[in-house]
Write a protein that holds these residues in place. Structure first.
Motif, mmCIF file in Angstrom:
data_model
loop_
_atom_site.group_PDB
_atom_site.id
_atom_site.type_symbol
_atom_site.label_atom_id
_atom_site.label_comp_id
_atom_site.label_asym_id
_atom_site.label_seq_id
_atom_site.Cartn_x
_atom_site.Cartn_y
_atom_site.Cartn_z
ATOM 1 N N UNK A 21 28.907 41.745 36.732
ATOM 2 C CA UNK A 21 28.280 43.012 37.091
ATOM 3 C C UNK A 21 28.774 43.599 38.390
ATOM 4 N N UNK A 22 29.885 43.086 38.910
ATOM 5 C CA UNK A 22 30.394 43.589 40.185
ATOM 6 C C UNK A 22 30.799 45.054 40.062
ATOM 7 N N UNK A 23 30.582 45.845 41.118
ATOM 8 C CA UNK A 23 30.938 47.267 41.061
ATOM 9 C C UNK A 23 32.438 47.464 40.919
ATOM 10 N N UNK A 24 32.818 48.600 40.356
ATOM 11 C CA UNK A 24 34.224 48.907 40.102
ATOM 12 C C UNK A 24 34.866 49.584 41.301
ATOM 13 N N UNK A 25 34.096 50.369 42.043
ATOM 14 C CA UNK A 25 34.664 51.122 43.154
ATOM 15 C C UNK A 25 33.696 51.103 44.337
ATOM 16 N N UNK A 26 34.194 51.545 45.476
ATOM 17 C CA UNK A 26 33.360 51.615 46.655
ATOM 18 C C UNK A 26 33.490 50.399 47.546
ATOM 19 N N UNK A 27 32.667 50.351 48.595
ATOM 20 C CA UNK A 27 32.750 49.293 49.604
ATOM 21 C C UNK A 27 32.436 47.922 49.002
ATOM 22 N N UNK A 28 31.451 47.863 48.111
ATOM 23 C CA UNK A 28 31.100 46.576 47.523
ATOM 24 C C UNK A 28 32.227 46.042 46.652
ATOM 25 N N UNK A 29 32.903 46.918 45.942
ATOM 26 C CA UNK A 29 34.046 46.489 45.126
ATOM 27 C C UNK A 29 35.155 45.933 46.014
ATOM 28 N N UNK A 30 35.397 46.601 47.136
ATOM 29 C CA UNK A 30 36.418 46.112 48.079
ATOM 30 C C UNK A 30 36.015 44.771 48.666
ATOM 31 N N UNK A 31 34.718 44.611 48.959
ATOM 32 C CA UNK A 31 34.240 43.342 49.510
ATOM 33 C C UNK A 31 34.437 42.202 48.516
ATOM 34 N N UNK A 32 34.239 42.494 47.213
ATOM 35 C CA UNK A 32 34.474 41.479 46.189
ATOM 36 C C UNK A 32 35.937 41.066 46.178
ATOM 37 N N UNK A 33 36.845 42.048 46.248
ATOM 38 C CA UNK A 33 38.276 41.737 46.253
ATOM 39 C C UNK A 33 38.649 40.871 47.453
ATOM 40 N N UNK A 34 38.124 41.229 48.634
ATOM 41 C CA UNK A 34 38.422 40.443 49.838
ATOM 42 C C UNK A 34 37.865 39.031 49.694
ATOM 43 N N UNK A 35 36.638 38.920 49.166
ATOM 44 C CA UNK A 35 36.028 37.606 48.991
ATOM 45 C C UNK A 35 36.808 36.727 48.037
ATOM 46 N N UNK A 36 37.239 37.300 46.910
ATOM 47 C CA UNK A 36 38.026 36.528 45.944
ATOM 48 C C UNK A 36 39.360 36.123 46.552
ATOM 49 N N UNK A 37 39.987 37.037 47.296
ATOM 50 C CA UNK A 37 41.265 36.719 47.947
ATOM 51 C C UNK A 37 41.118 35.519 48.880
ATOM 52 N N UNK A 38 40.081 35.535 49.717
ATOM 53 C CA UNK A 38 39.881 34.450 50.677
ATOM 54 C C UNK A 38 39.562 33.135 49.970
#
Length: 308
Positions: A21-38
């Motif tokens: 259910x993660x958002x597709x766009x916006x700040x929360x979506x970017x935070x998910x990408x950063x979290x997965x990357x780390x």
């Protein structure tokens, strides 16, 4: 390219359920990408992180009068970590071969460098070859483990990657210079220039979650070399080995070592390309751990999973 291990597939399934259910766009979506990357980076570093943790723990808590020498304890711990990596399917048998090659090339360098006085180890323990404790080879193997794992976890592809035979020749010259510069002219700056010319056009594509990031490959090499340099400072503080100017008291390793680590990164990368040949973007995709969504309509908007 190698598929994820069994354990990584299980982690991948859990990640999909959590991120469905993660958002597709916006700040929360970017935070998910950063979290997965780390998290992927941390997962790729598990061998090196475990070994570094053992080195620091031995510095803080290993008693001086213990019946087992600290260097021997580190060697036994390194063997157990490697065995656990295989037992828990964190590494494949194919990857083990390149890690063994890292171990052998690193140990050969250690034997030469300690003999000429570039650095030294404590004269203790029996699990050693000359003045080199056997755990030292596992520190190079940790770099190899990170390299092969990061290829899988990020499903790496490369635009404008140089021909492998040319990169192999440059890597061989770099490795040879680590030895020959003690008796011949030091060619490191010429080799550094060759590396920059050769890899400057190359762009790395790394799949994170729904997005693929694109980075200049030389920048990635420099970043990894910097993290290895930081780990080296921790390891020398913990007394794993010492440089001549640290024998009278520890202080940070000279920043000039960054060049050496950067060049060693090239040797490491070339070794890994013989396990995972560099692929151009869009060729033979695999499903990396924490891969893009498999659910129709879930995150496949905004240009699809390859959207930058």
């Amino acid at each position: 390219m190698q598929q994820p291990t069994r354990l990584e597939r299980r982690i991948d399934d859990v990640a999909h359920r959590l991120l469905r259910g993660a958002p597709v766009r916006g700040a929360r979506a970017s935070a998910v990408e950063v979290g997965v990357f780390l998290l992927k980076q941390a997962w790729a570093c598990v061998f090196g992180a475990a070994l570094l943790l053992v080195i620091v723990a031995a510095r803080l808590w290993w008693p001086d009068d213990a019946p087992l020498a600290r260097n021997d304890a580190l060697t036994i711990s390194a063997v157990l970590i490697q065995a656990a990596m295989l037992a828990f399917r964190l590494e494949t048998g194919r990857e083990l071969w390149v890690i063994v090659l890292f171990h052998l090339t690193g140990t050969a360098m250690e034997l030469f460098k300690t003999d000429v006085g570039s650095w030294s180890y404590a004269a203790e323990g029996v699990l050693r070859i000359g003045g080199v404790p056997l755990f030292s080879g596992f520190m190079y193997a940790a770099v190899g483990s990170y390299m092969v794992r990061v290829y899988r976890l990020f499903d790496l592809t490369f635009a404008r990657y140089p021909r492998r035979w040319i990169t192999a020749a440059v890597a061989a010259a770099i490795y040879a210079n680590f030895f020959t510069h003690h008796v011949l002219w030091d060619a490191r700056w010429v080799l550094l220039a060759l590396v920059i010319v050769l890899w400057l056009p190359t762009v790395m594509h790394a799949r994170v979650w729904r997005r693929t990031i694109r980075l200049p490959l030389l920048l990635v090499y420099a970043g990894v070399a910097t993290f290895i340099y930081l780990a080296e400072n921790i390891a020398t503080w913990a007394g794993a080995w010492l440089y001549p100017d640290q024998l009278d008291g520890w202080h940070p390793v000279s920043a000039t070592k960054l060049v050496s680590w950067f060049l060693l990164m090239i040797v490491s990368v070339v070794l890994v390309t013989f396990v995972y040949p560099p692929r151009a973007p869009g060729l033979s995709p695999t499903r990396p751990a924490v891969s893009p969504s498999r659910h129709p309509g879930d995150g496949l908007r905004e240009g699809g999973p390859d959207a930058a």
